[in-house]
Design a protein around this motif. Structure first.
Motif, PDB file in Angstrom:
ATOM      1  N   GLY A  48       0.279  -1.411  -0.076  1.00 25.37           N
ATOM      2  CA  GLY A  48      -0.288   0.343  -0.327  1.00 25.37           C
ATOM      3  C   GLY A  48       0.900   1.298  -0.051  1.00 25.37           C
ATOM      4  O   GLY A  48       1.904   1.222  -0.660  1.00 25.37           O
ATOM      5  N   PHE A  49       0.320   2.768   0.022  1.00 22.25           N
ATOM      6  CA  PHE A  49       0.962   3.499  -0.287  1.00 22.25           C
ATOM      7  C   PHE A  49       1.237   4.420   0.817  1.00 22.25           C
ATOM      8  O   PHE A  49      -0.231   4.398   2.281  1.00 22.25           O
ATOM      9  CB  PHE A  49      -0.049   5.022  -0.813  1.00 22.25           C
ATOM     10  N   GLY A  50       1.975   5.371   1.115  1.00 22.55           N
ATOM     11  CA  GLY A  50       1.574   5.968   2.300  1.00 22.55           C
ATOM     12  C   GLY A  50       1.854   5.271   3.568  1.00 22.55           C
ATOM     13  O   GLY A  50       2.728   4.482   4.414  1.00 22.55           O
ATOM     14  N   ALA A  51       0.716   5.681   4.638  1.00 23.84           N
ATOM     15  CA  ALA A  51       1.072   5.107   5.765  1.00 23.84           C
ATOM     16  C   ALA A  51       0.239   3.460   5.353  1.00 23.84           C
ATOM     17  O   ALA A  51       0.779   3.108   6.697  1.00 23.84           O
ATOM     18  CB  ALA A  51      -0.183   5.232   7.089  1.00 23.84           C
ATOM     19  N   LEU A  52       0.009   3.124   5.131  1.00 20.43           N
ATOM     20  CA  LEU A  52      -0.473   1.361   3.996  1.00 20.43           C
ATOM     21  C   LEU A  52       0.458   1.006   3.648  1.00 20.43           C
ATOM     22  O   LEU A  52       1.029  -0.259   3.467  1.00 20.43           O
ATOM     23  CB  LEU A  52      -0.820   1.769   3.330  1.00 20.43           C
ATOM     24  N   ARG A  67      -4.302   0.982 -10.610  1.00 18.19           N
ATOM     25  CA  ARG A  67      -5.473   2.416 -10.827  1.00 18.19           C
ATOM     26  C   ARG A  67      -6.490   2.830  -9.491  1.00 18.19           C
ATOM     27  O   ARG A  67      -6.610   4.093  -9.536  1.00 18.19           O
ATOM     28  CB  ARG A  67      -6.457   0.887 -11.453  1.00 18.19           C
ATOM     29  N   ASN A  68      -6.083   2.448  -8.470  1.00 17.88           N
ATOM     30  CA  ASN A  68      -6.671   2.566  -7.956  1.00 17.88           C
ATOM     31  C   ASN A  68      -6.341   4.066  -7.146  1.00 17.88           C
ATOM     32  O   ASN A  68      -6.271   5.210  -6.808  1.00 17.88           O
ATOM     33  CB  ASN A  68      -7.148   1.789  -5.992  1.00 17.88           C
ATOM     34  N   LEU A  69      -4.848   3.749  -7.479  1.00 23.33           N
ATOM     35  CA  LEU A  69      -3.871   4.862  -6.271  1.00 23.33           C
ATOM     36  C   LEU A  69      -3.937   5.996  -7.586  1.00 23.33           C
ATOM     37  O   LEU A  69      -4.228   7.565  -7.181  1.00 23.33           O
ATOM     38  CB  LEU A  69      -2.374   4.161  -6.081  1.00 23.33           C
ATOM     39  N   PRO A 125      -6.464  19.965 -11.913  1.00 19.67           N
ATOM     40  CA  PRO A 125      -7.172  21.498 -11.020  1.00 19.67           C
ATOM     41  C   PRO A 125      -6.580  21.846 -10.489  1.00 19.67           C
ATOM     42  O   PRO A 125      -5.178  21.596 -10.173  1.00 19.67           O
ATOM     43  CB  PRO A 125      -7.765  20.811 -10.139  1.00 19.67           C
ATOM     44  N   GLU A 126      -5.886  23.185  -9.260  1.00 19.90           N
ATOM     45  CA  GLU A 126      -4.817  23.645  -9.641  1.00 19.90           C
ATOM     46  C   GLU A 126      -4.148  23.525  -8.319  1.00 19.90           C
ATOM     47  O   GLU A 126      -3.070  23.649  -7.799  1.00 19.90           O
ATOM     48  CB  GLU A 126      -4.767  25.471  -9.486  1.00 19.90           C
ATOM     49  N   LYS A 127      -5.489  23.135  -7.157  1.00 19.95           N
ATOM     50  CA  LYS A 127      -4.998  22.733  -5.913  1.00 19.95           C
ATOM     51  C   LYS A 127      -5.277  21.596  -5.318  1.00 19.95           C
ATOM     52  O   LYS A 127      -5.962  20.893  -5.424  1.00 19.95           O
ATOM     53  CB  LYS A 127      -6.116  23.653  -4.790  1.00 19.95           C
ATOM     54  N   GLY A 128      -4.203  21.084  -4.082  1.00 21.63           N
ATOM     55  CA  GLY A 128      -4.294  19.788  -4.169  1.00 21.63           C
ATOM     56  C   GLY A 128      -3.056  19.029  -3.167  1.00 21.63           C
ATOM     57  O   GLY A 128      -2.861  18.343  -2.490  1.00 21.63           O
ATOM     58  N   SER A 129      -2.080  19.432  -4.145  1.00 22.69           N
ATOM     59  CA  SER A 129      -0.888  19.103  -4.005  1.00 22.69           C
ATOM     60  C   SER A 129      -0.303  19.784  -1.884  1.00 22.69           C
ATOM     61  O   SER A 129      -0.420  20.616  -2.239  1.00 22.69           O
ATOM     62  CB  SER A 129       0.068  19.452  -4.683  1.00 22.69           C
ATOM     63  N   VAL A 130       0.409  18.709  -1.519  1.00 28.10           N
ATOM     64  CA  VAL A 130       1.195  19.883  -0.431  1.00 28.10           C
ATOM     65  C   VAL A 130       2.671  19.822  -0.348  1.00 28.10           C
ATOM     66  O   VAL A 130       3.573  20.445   0.368  1.00 28.10           O
ATOM     67  CB  VAL A 130       1.204  18.705   0.704  1.00 28.10           C
ATOM     68  N   GLY A 131       2.977  19.448  -1.835  1.00 28.34           N
ATOM     69  CA  GLY A 131       4.304  19.899  -2.454  1.00 28.34           C
ATOM     70  C   GLY A 131       5.383  18.412  -1.935  1.00 28.34           C
ATOM     71  O   GLY A 131       7.026  19.341  -1.134  1.00 28.34           O
ATOM     72  N   ALA A 132       4.820  17.330  -1.701  1.00 26.52           N
ATOM     73  CA  ALA A 132       5.773  15.982  -0.997  1.00 26.52           C
ATOM     74  C   ALA A 132       4.846  14.868  -0.969  1.00 26.52           C
ATOM     75  O   ALA A 132       4.097  14.898  -1.568  1.00 26.52           O
ATOM     76  CB  ALA A 132       6.541  16.458   0.555  1.00 26.52           C
ATOM     77  N   SER A 133       5.754  13.463  -1.351  1.00 31.72           N
ATOM     78  CA  SER A 133       5.508  13.214  -2.396  1.00 31.72           C
ATOM     79  C   SER A 133       5.354  13.202  -3.925  1.00 31.72           C
ATOM     80  O   SER A 133       4.192  12.852  -4.015  1.00 31.72           O
ATOM     81  CB  SER A 133       4.396  12.637  -1.568  1.00 31.72           C
ATOM     82  N   THR A 398       0.864  14.223   6.603  1.00 33.08           N
ATOM     83  CA  THR A 398      -0.235  13.444   6.323  1.00 33.08           C
ATOM     84  C   THR A 398      -0.488  12.618   6.215  1.00 33.08           C
ATOM     85  O   THR A 398       0.637  12.033   7.596  1.00 33.08           O
ATOM     86  CB  THR A 398      -0.369  14.354   4.405  1.00 33.08           C
ATOM     87  N   SER A 399      -0.564  11.658   5.843  1.00 31.36           N
ATOM     88  CA  SER A 399      -1.176  10.153   5.487  1.00 31.36           C
ATOM     89  C   SER A 399      -0.601   9.538   6.861  1.00 31.36           C
ATOM     90  O   SER A 399       0.494   8.735   6.967  1.00 31.36           O
ATOM     91  CB  SER A 399       0.332  10.103   4.589  1.00 31.36           C
ATOM     92  N   LEU A 400      -1.601  10.178   8.377  1.00 34.32           N
ATOM     93  CA  LEU A 400      -1.517   9.141   9.152  1.00 34.32           C
ATOM     94  C   LEU A 400       0.054   9.575  10.347  1.00 34.32           C
ATOM     95  O   LEU A 400       0.192   8.555  10.692  1.00 34.32           O
ATOM     96  CB  LEU A 400      -1.743   7.724   9.423  1.00 34.32           C
ATOM     97  N   GLY A 401       0.598  10.665   9.168  1.00 38.61           N
ATOM     98  CA  GLY A 401       1.633  11.065  10.362  1.00 38.61           C
ATOM     99  C   GLY A 401       3.034  10.477   9.426  1.00 38.61           C
ATOM    100  O   GLY A 401       4.062  10.572   9.562  1.00 38.61           O
TER     101      GLY A 401
END
Length: 498
Positions: A48-52, A67-69, A125-133, A398-401
């Protein structure tokens, strides 16, 4: 400094080269295929990704995982990224994947090249990234059309078309993403990099225009040439400061206005005139640093995990946008200062200095003259102070820390474009205000460079004897800055500006 035409050309050459010789993509993909046979845990490929990241995914679900990603990360909001920047993002993604450290499948890579070749530019869309990952949300939206979802820009960038319709028109089936594909697509700093490259390239021309406009105001206000003396800048040898002083000296050669007040006895001008080399120069040096950071990033691999020739697949942090976040924040501040000092020169032009009529019109009262355009400049300069708050000093886990420090560089990127557009408007207002003031110095002629520019302005914006629709003047002045013809005319007839 970045040159946009050259960047587009280089990216086009890179894509053509990859079409002719995709060996780097094939070889990195083979590393992924071989690793899958070993059935060892590999982040984002069979986990899984991030915290997973500690959750294993079975072989039969690896394609669904990718695909889910893409689908789950397509949560961008806000206005759409302009088509020109979206195109740059797509090309930068192709270039980065082609460097051979991402392990993307050939079929998915080829489909991205098809999009680029046919100018099928995904709308994001222009917004939604936190600039990491990486710029996850925007890049997920960029990848949606591969799956038959999302939107493409229409030809002129004024509307969007459902991806499913465009794929049908091109007789293309949606792609089945292979293991690692989704991660390769959405991990990366292409939004931050594209915005940075787009704005910083335009800033190179703006720097020259800012020096030219300042020289025009200096002449109109009968300012002194002494603060631009080469000897002053030799003993404080910042490169940008020396460049600006040289530009102004070259623009004011053979000035009758300078000669007319050479012995006037005035000791010093206000800082907005006297310190042009120091202020404009510092902005030049700041933008130079930002440009170098962007250029390095454009030729970097910012995926995760990374694939290497010896078969190693290593998780790291190249997706973290901190190098760009700091550079973009710095660029915002450097650009904003050009507007800040420009507005002060505009204000000074209105005060009725040494023979200039107050508000730059002979009959005021019934006419407000050039009073109100300066209000607009003041408003935009003040807005820039808010926009220039450094996004890079903030971080929300993000991602549960698991992703506990992020760059927020995408916010820096979006605000950089807004700051640039505001600076463009402020300089445009000084441009036609200084041209109006210079009219009152006739029959004396300004320096040759200023004279060339003044004639160029007057072909587009006439002298104002009474109040009128000043918005048209602002729009025409902005156009003069955007098409770059004014600076090019001066360089063609006089000398190359630096």
């Amino acid at each position: 400094m970045i040159k946009l035409d050259q960047l587009y050309s280089d990216l086009a050459d890179s894509i053509e080269s990859l079409k002719e010789d995709p060996s780097s993509v094939k070889e990195s993909r083979q590393v992924v295929e071989d690793a899958l046979d070993l059935d060892e845990p590999m982040y984002g490929i069979n986990t899984g990704f991030g915290a997973l990241a500690n959750k294993r995914v079975g072989k039969e679900e690896l394609k669904q995982l990718q695909r889910n990603l893409v689908l789950s990360h397509s949560v961008g909001v806000g206005e759409l990224i302009p088509k020109d920047i979206s195109r740059l993002m797509l090309q930068l993604k192709i270039h980065a994947l082609g460097l051979g450290n991402s392990g993307i499948s050939e079929k998915t890579f080829d489909r991205l090249i098809y999009f680029s070749d046919h100018d099928l530019i995904p709308a994001m869309p222009e917004k939604g990234s936190v600039g990491a990952s990486g710029d996850l949300a925007p890049l997920a939206h960029m990848s949606l059309p591969l799956l038959g979802y999302g939107l493409f820009w229409n030809e002129d960038g004024t509307d969007t078309i459902p991806a499913e319709k465009v794929l049908n028109e091109h007789e293309l089936e949606p792609i089945n993403l292979q293991p690692k594909d989704g991660l390769s697509l959405i991990n990366g700093t292409q939004q931050m990099g594209a915005y940075g490259a787009y704005v910083l390239e335009k800033s190179l021309s703006m720097l020259k225009a800012a020096d030219l406009i300042a020289a025009m105001s200096l002449e109109a206000l009968q300012g002194s040439i002494k603060p631009f003396d080469e000897r002053i800048h030799e003993i404080r040898p910042h490169e940008g400061q020396q460049q600006v002083a040289r530009n102004v000296r070259n623009l004011l050669v053979e000035s009758e206005i300078l000669e007319s007040h050479r012995d006037c006895g005035k000791v010093q001008d206000p800082y907005c005139l006297r310190c042009v080399p120091q202020v404009h120069g510092a902005s030049r040096d700041g933008l130079r640093y930002s440009s170098q950071a962007i250029e390095t990033e454009l030729n970097s691999v910012t995926d995760n995990p990374l694939v290497f020739e010896n078969g190693d697949i290593i998780s790291g942090g190249n997706f973290h946008g901190q190098p760009l976040a700091l550079a973009l924040d710095h660029a915002k501040i450097a650009l904003a200062e050009l507007a800040s000092i420009s507005e002060r020169r505009t204000y000074l032009l209105l005060k009725g200095h040494d023979g200039l009529p107050e508000l730059l019109m002979e009959e005021t009262g019934i006419n407000s003259g050039f009073m109100i355009p300066q209000y607009t400049s003041a408003s935009l300069v003040s807005e820039n102070k808010v926009l220039c708050h450094p996004s890079s000093v903030d971080s929300i886990p993000t991602s549960l820390g698991q992703e506990d420090h992020v760059s927020m560089g995408s916010i820096s990127a979006l605000k950089l474009l807004e700051v640039y557009q505001n600076v463009e408007q402020v300089l445009a207002i000084e441009l036609f205000t200084a041209a109006q003031a210079l009219d009152f110095r006739k029959p004396l002629k300004p320096g040759k460079g200023v004279e060339i520019a003044h004639k160029f302005i007057r072909d587009a914006i006439p002298h104002a004897d009474e109040d009128h629709y000043f918005k048209d003047d602002i729009s025409k002045a902005v156009e003069l800055l955007q098409n770059r013809n004014m600076v090019e005319e001066v360089e063609k007839k006089l000398t190359k500006l630096v």
